[in-house]
Design a protein around this motif. Structure first.
Motif: not given
Length: 310
Positions: A228-256
């Motif tokens: 998973g981490w190796e994929w993040c290094h190769s695909h940081p933009d796509e990894a960010l999308e997955i992170v933001m999905d978790y952020v929104n799902r768990h209602k974490v106060s942050t931004n992109r």
């Protein structure tokens, strides 16, 4: 015949689902880019490829990931090396099955451009959840006599002027301060990693008892997490999308923007001097962490390399 084929397919699918080993993982804080590799491993099916059905839960102010592990509510957690050694000293026999961070990301920021190392006796903000041991060690070694003030997860105490300096992670609070137009230069920012305290941050841990009883499951979980981490290094933009999905799902106060900066810094901290990501702890790092902890009176007994690393 069609009905028989359908029933066979249904039975095969059900059997495959049942064959997955269900485990629970708890990172040490809220859903954020700090844990992107684990989110990716789940969403891209890397855990499932290893025969694992992974449930991800998050700690609270009253229940740390360490407590969740101790109470059997999860099998795997993330924590920093210094905290893992401290937890072992408390009696929970943690073992490292994957080291993600290569460096320490803790900094201390002085108010109004002041050098925090020249602010003896200062009121310094530190996290209520822990993860401040490197600063507490430096405080003793450098004889700074700081008065530590606990905060939860933001920089409001510092911005309001209630404290003289604050601890910050280079991937988190540091960026929040930057966005708040706080002066951040070499004079007022002390990076512990640059001054003999480069003790690696996050790693993946379980208990020795669980590892010994479920070695294969532990190895598969670590392998999928690394993927998973190796994929993040190769695909940081796509990894960010997955992170933001978790952020929104768990209602974490942050931004992109904050999460993008966090992911970029987390991936940087995972690289060694050659630019590689070894995903392992080294003996000299464990020895340094133990020596400093013993010298400063934070542990009674040392944790040897072969005791903590699997």
């Amino acid at each position: 015949m069609k009905k028989i084929i359908f029933m066979l397919l249904l039975w095969t699918t059900t059997a495959a689902v049942k064959a997955l080993t269900r485990v629970t993982f708890a990172p040490q804080w809220n859903a954020q880019a700090q844990f992107a590799g684990y989110f990716v491993a789940k969403e891209k099916g890397f855990f499932k490829d290893e025969g694992l059905d992974v449930n991800i839960i998050f700690p609270s102010n009253s229940q740390s990931s360490h407590v969740l592990l101790k109470e059997g509510k999860c099998q795997f957690i993330t924590t920093q090396l210094l905290d893992a050694i401290k937890i072992r000293d408390w009696g929970t026999n943690l073992v490292n099955i994957l080291q993600t961070a290569r460096h320490n990301g803790t900094v201390i920021v002085g108010r109004d451009g002041k050098n925090p190392l020249k602010m003896k006796g200062a009121r310094v903000g530190k996290w209520n959840a822990g993860f401040s041991l490197v600063a507490m060690i430096a405080n003793k070694k450098e004889q700074l006599d700081y008065h530590f003030i606990r905060f939860t997860n933001n920089v409001s105490l510092f911005l309001s002027g209630a404290i003289d300096a604050t601890l910050a992670m280079s991937y988190n609070e540091y960026n929040l301060l930057k966005q708040s137009n706080v002066q951040l230069d070499d004079n007022c920012v002390y990076r512990f990693a640059d001054h003999g305290y480069d003790i690696p941050d996050d790693g993946l841990y379980t208990t020795a008892a669980y590892y010994n009883a479920h070695k294969d499951t532990s190895v598969r979980f670590a392998r999928a997490s690394r993927r998973g981490w190796e994929w993040c290094h190769s695909h940081p933009d796509e990894a960010l999308e997955i992170v933001m999905d978790y952020v929104n799902r768990h209602k974490v106060s942050t931004n992109r923007v904050i999460q993008k900066l966090m992911l970029r810094e987390i991936l940087r901290l995972q690289k060694d001097k050659t630019g590689k990501t070894p995903f392992k702890l080294y003996k000299e790092e464990v020895e340094l962490a133990n020596r400093l902890m013993v010298e400063c009176g934070f542990i009674d007994r040392q944790t040897h390399y072969n005791d903590i690393v699997r």
